[in-house]
Motif scaffolding. Structure first.
Motif, PDB file in Angstrom:
ATOM      1  N   GLU A 178     -18.321   2.248  -5.710  1.00  0.00           N
ATOM      2  CA  GLU A 178     -18.718   1.818  -4.381  1.00  0.00           C
ATOM      3  C   GLU A 178     -17.770   0.744  -3.858  1.00  0.00           C
ATOM      4  O   GLU A 178     -17.833   0.383  -2.675  1.00  0.00           O
ATOM      5  N   LYS A 179     -16.908   0.236  -4.714  1.00  0.00           N
ATOM      6  CA  LYS A 179     -15.908  -0.750  -4.334  1.00  0.00           C
ATOM      7  C   LYS A 179     -14.558  -0.061  -4.144  1.00  0.00           C
ATOM      8  O   LYS A 179     -14.310   1.012  -4.676  1.00  0.00           O
ATOM      9  N   ALA A 188       3.541  -7.172   1.381  1.00  0.00           N
ATOM     10  CA  ALA A 188       3.787  -7.032   2.820  1.00  0.00           C
ATOM     11  C   ALA A 188       2.562  -6.618   3.619  1.00  0.00           C
ATOM     12  O   ALA A 188       2.579  -6.672   4.851  1.00  0.00           O
ATOM     13  N   GLY A 189       1.511  -6.196   2.953  1.00  0.00           N
ATOM     14  CA  GLY A 189       0.308  -5.775   3.657  1.00  0.00           C
ATOM     15  C   GLY A 189      -0.600  -4.969   2.756  1.00  0.00           C
ATOM     16  O   GLY A 189      -0.326  -4.785   1.561  1.00  0.00           O
ATOM     17  N   VAL A 190      -1.707  -4.483   3.335  1.00  0.00           N
ATOM     18  CA  VAL A 190      -2.709  -3.723   2.591  1.00  0.00           C
ATOM     19  C   VAL A 190      -2.954  -2.406   3.321  1.00  0.00           C
ATOM     20  O   VAL A 190      -3.195  -2.391   4.535  1.00  0.00           O
ATOM     21  N   VAL A 191      -2.883  -1.305   2.591  1.00  0.00           N
ATOM     22  CA  VAL A 191      -3.140   0.021   3.145  1.00  0.00           C
ATOM     23  C   VAL A 191      -4.389   0.572   2.481  1.00  0.00           C
ATOM     24  O   VAL A 191      -4.442   0.685   1.254  1.00  0.00           O
ATOM     25  N   LEU A 192      -5.391   0.914   3.277  1.00  0.00           N
ATOM     26  CA  LEU A 192      -6.629   1.504   2.769  1.00  0.00           C
ATOM     27  C   LEU A 192      -6.631   2.993   3.052  1.00  0.00           C
ATOM     28  O   LEU A 192      -6.583   3.417   4.208  1.00  0.00           O
ATOM     29  N   ALA A 193      -6.668   3.809   2.001  1.00  0.00           N
ATOM     30  CA  ALA A 193      -6.726   5.264   2.116  1.00  0.00           C
ATOM     31  C   ALA A 193      -8.134   5.738   1.794  1.00  0.00           C
ATOM     32  O   ALA A 193      -8.686   5.372   0.757  1.00  0.00           O
ATOM     33  N   VAL A 194      -8.693   6.564   2.656  1.00  0.00           N
ATOM     34  CA  VAL A 194     -10.061   7.046   2.478  1.00  0.00           C
ATOM     35  C   VAL A 194     -10.037   8.524   2.095  1.00  0.00           C
ATOM     36  O   VAL A 194      -9.498   9.359   2.830  1.00  0.00           O
ATOM     37  N   GLY A 195     -10.588   8.844   0.926  1.00  0.00           N
ATOM     38  CA  GLY A 195     -10.769  10.234   0.520  1.00  0.00           C
ATOM     39  C   GLY A 195      -9.492  11.031   0.453  1.00  0.00           C
ATOM     40  O   GLY A 195      -8.486  10.599  -0.137  1.00  0.00           O
ATOM     41  N   PRO A 196      -9.479  12.238   1.066  1.00  0.00           N
ATOM     42  CA  PRO A 196      -8.387  13.186   0.823  1.00  0.00           C
ATOM     43  C   PRO A 196      -7.062  12.880   1.504  1.00  0.00           C
ATOM     44  O   PRO A 196      -6.173  13.731   1.494  1.00  0.00           O
ATOM     45  N   VAL A 197      -6.895  11.686   2.092  1.00  0.00           N
ATOM     46  CA  VAL A 197      -5.574  11.323   2.631  1.00  0.00           C
ATOM     47  C   VAL A 197      -4.763  10.503   1.636  1.00  0.00           C
ATOM     48  O   VAL A 197      -3.657  10.067   1.952  1.00  0.00           O
ATOM     49  N   VAL A 212      -2.137  -0.824  -2.092  1.00  0.00           N
ATOM     50  CA  VAL A 212      -2.835   0.393  -1.689  1.00  0.00           C
ATOM     51  C   VAL A 212      -4.233   0.377  -2.282  1.00  0.00           C
ATOM     52  O   VAL A 212      -4.407   0.284  -3.498  1.00  0.00           O
ATOM     53  N   LEU A 213      -5.229   0.447  -1.404  1.00  0.00           N
ATOM     54  CA  LEU A 213      -6.626   0.548  -1.807  1.00  0.00           C
ATOM     55  C   LEU A 213      -7.108   1.966  -1.556  1.00  0.00           C
ATOM     56  O   LEU A 213      -6.661   2.629  -0.614  1.00  0.00           O
ATOM     57  N   TYR A 214      -8.055   2.414  -2.405  1.00  0.00           N
ATOM     58  CA  TYR A 214      -8.624   3.751  -2.231  1.00  0.00           C
ATOM     59  C   TYR A 214     -10.140   3.654  -2.145  1.00  0.00           C
ATOM     60  O   TYR A 214     -10.766   2.890  -2.891  1.00  0.00           O
ATOM     61  N   ALA A 215     -10.715   4.449  -1.251  1.00  0.00           N
ATOM     62  CA  ALA A 215     -12.167   4.486  -1.099  1.00  0.00           C
ATOM     63  C   ALA A 215     -12.667   5.919  -1.096  1.00  0.00           C
ATOM     64  O   ALA A 215     -12.206   6.739  -0.295  1.00  0.00           O
ATOM     65  N   SER A 216     -13.598   6.226  -1.992  1.00  0.00           N
ATOM     66  CA  SER A 216     -14.351   7.478  -1.896  1.00  0.00           C
ATOM     67  C   SER A 216     -15.746   7.210  -1.335  1.00  0.00           C
ATOM     68  O   SER A 216     -16.458   8.143  -0.977  1.00  0.00           O
ATOM     69  N   HIS A 223     -16.384  -5.122   2.045  1.00  0.00           N
ATOM     70  CA  HIS A 223     -15.800  -6.280   2.722  1.00  0.00           C
ATOM     71  C   HIS A 223     -15.090  -7.204   1.733  1.00  0.00           C
ATOM     72  O   HIS A 223     -13.975  -7.677   1.994  1.00  0.00           O
ATOM     73  N   ALA A 224     -15.760  -7.480   0.605  1.00  0.00           N
ATOM     74  CA  ALA A 224     -15.192  -8.417  -0.376  1.00  0.00           C
ATOM     75  C   ALA A 224     -13.894  -7.876  -0.958  1.00  0.00           C
ATOM     76  O   ALA A 224     -12.935  -8.625  -1.175  1.00  0.00           O
ATOM     77  N   GLY A 225     -13.834  -6.570  -1.219  1.00  0.00           N
ATOM     78  CA  GLY A 225     -12.616  -5.976  -1.772  1.00  0.00           C
ATOM     79  C   GLY A 225     -11.448  -6.077  -0.825  1.00  0.00           C
ATOM     80  O   GLY A 225     -10.309  -6.346  -1.245  1.00  0.00           O
ATOM     81  N   LEU A 226     -11.693  -5.867   0.468  1.00  0.00           N
ATOM     82  CA  LEU A 226     -10.616  -5.984   1.437  1.00  0.00           C
ATOM     83  C   LEU A 226     -10.161  -7.431   1.565  1.00  0.00           C
ATOM     84  O   LEU A 226      -8.957  -7.710   1.618  1.00  0.00           O
ATOM     85  N   ARG A 227     -11.114  -8.362   1.604  1.00  0.00           N
ATOM     86  CA  ARG A 227     -10.754  -9.781   1.716  1.00  0.00           C
ATOM     87  C   ARG A 227      -9.895 -10.220   0.532  1.00  0.00           C
ATOM     88  O   ARG A 227      -8.908 -10.944   0.695  1.00  0.00           O
TER      89      ARG A 227
END
Length: 303
Positions: A178-179, A188-197, A212-216, A223-227
């Motif tokens: 869930e995190k 240089a920054g944070v990229v959040l990829a959701v599911g099949p992308v 690079v963060l991943y979320a299923s 919120h805490a993970g992104l912060r």
């Protein structure tokens, strides 16, 4: 020579998981609207009162799911995304939400997985639409191996859950959580990829100095993970979602409300209609979420 492993589709794993749940949990009832009903023909012989096909009567299907939930059952409801979320939205709002009962809605087709059917079978606004209602958990698995654990947990609960299946999948699974899962770290920054992308994002950022963060699971939003990720990098946030561009932008704003940051969102258009139908990969290029387009856009944004 190494034998090639044949991968299952997410929809197949979904059906297998539900069939197992029907056999082990007497609360579970399966509701379909023609789509994928063939998966359940055999198990219906064992559970004729708990497997139902409503044809193309999706509004009635959602209201009946609400009735099953009021009676203590755990309805699992399935069809194409536009027929599951958009067409019966009032029934979702009232029959499930206003009555405060739970169900597991499982879609297929996503934004443009099957574009040959045209706009009628596309629902890039499904997650944004559910965002107007409180209390929904939203799972967007990116690989078939992520489907069973997410779906099994959803069926075992009693809340309102939307599981957004895709006909396409990443090359490798990520352990479900869930995190947000950190796959790479950069400055240089944070990229959040959701599911099949995720595959496109990993290819696009192969030489970029970004986290690079991943979320299923995208609702609730971590919120805490992104912060935490932004605290260790430049406050440049790139959001890549396989549906309407900017759907989770308000969640990023909530997470970073006291942190000066820049945000760039990628996904399907929200300011104009796509009136051409090609392959899913051609749609990726049209919307700028293919690896090459993302690489150029992300490099310019964080650079």
């Amino acid at each position: 020579m190494t034998a090639q492993v044949t991968r299952k589709q997410m929809r197949t794993v979904f059906a297998e998981t539900v069939i197992e749940s029907l056999a082990t949990d007497p609360r579970v009832v399966m509701l379909t609207a023609d789509i994928s009903s063939w998966f359940f023909w055999e198990v219906k012989k064992d559970f004729p009162d708990r497997v139902h096909n409503f044809g193309i009567r999706e509004q009635a299907m959602i209201d009946i799911a609400g009735g099953f939930a009021l009676a203590g059952q755990r309805p699992v409801v399935h069809t194409y995304a536009p027929f599951l979320v958009e067409r019966p939205f009032e029934q979702i709002k009232i029959g499930l939400g206003h009555q405060d009962v739970g169900a597991v809605l499982v879609s297929v087709g996503a934004s443009y997985d099957d574009p040959s059917w045209g706009r009628t079978h596309q629902a890039p606004g499904d997650v944004a639409l559910l965002d107007t209602l409180p209390g929904w958990t939203v799972h967007v698995p990116g690989h078939e191996d992520e489907v069973a654990p997410l779906l099994s947990k959803a069926i075992a609960g009693d809340n309102r859950v939307y599981v957004r299946l895709s006909e396409r999948a990443n090359s490798e699974a990520v352990p479900v959580s869930e995190k947000f899962t950190v796959l790479r770290r950069g400055k240089a920054g944070v990229v959040l990829a959701v599911g099949p992308v995720l595959d496109q994002v990993l290819a696009a950022t192969a030489t970029a100095d970004v986290t690079v963060l991943y979320a299923s699971t995208i609702r609730p939003f971590d919120h805490a993970g992104l912060r935490e990720a932004v605290a260790a990098a430049a406050p440049n946030v790139v959001l890549v979602e396989p549906y309407l561009r900017g759907t989770s932008a308000f969640e990023v704003t909530e997470a970073l409300g006291d942190v000066p940051h820049r945000l760039r969102s990628f996904g399907t258009w929200r300011d104009r209609e796509a009136r051409v139908y090609g392959t899913p990969e051609e749609h990726d290029r049209l919307f700028g979420v293919d690896a090459e387009s993302l690489a150029d856009s992300i490099a310019r944004f964080v650079g």
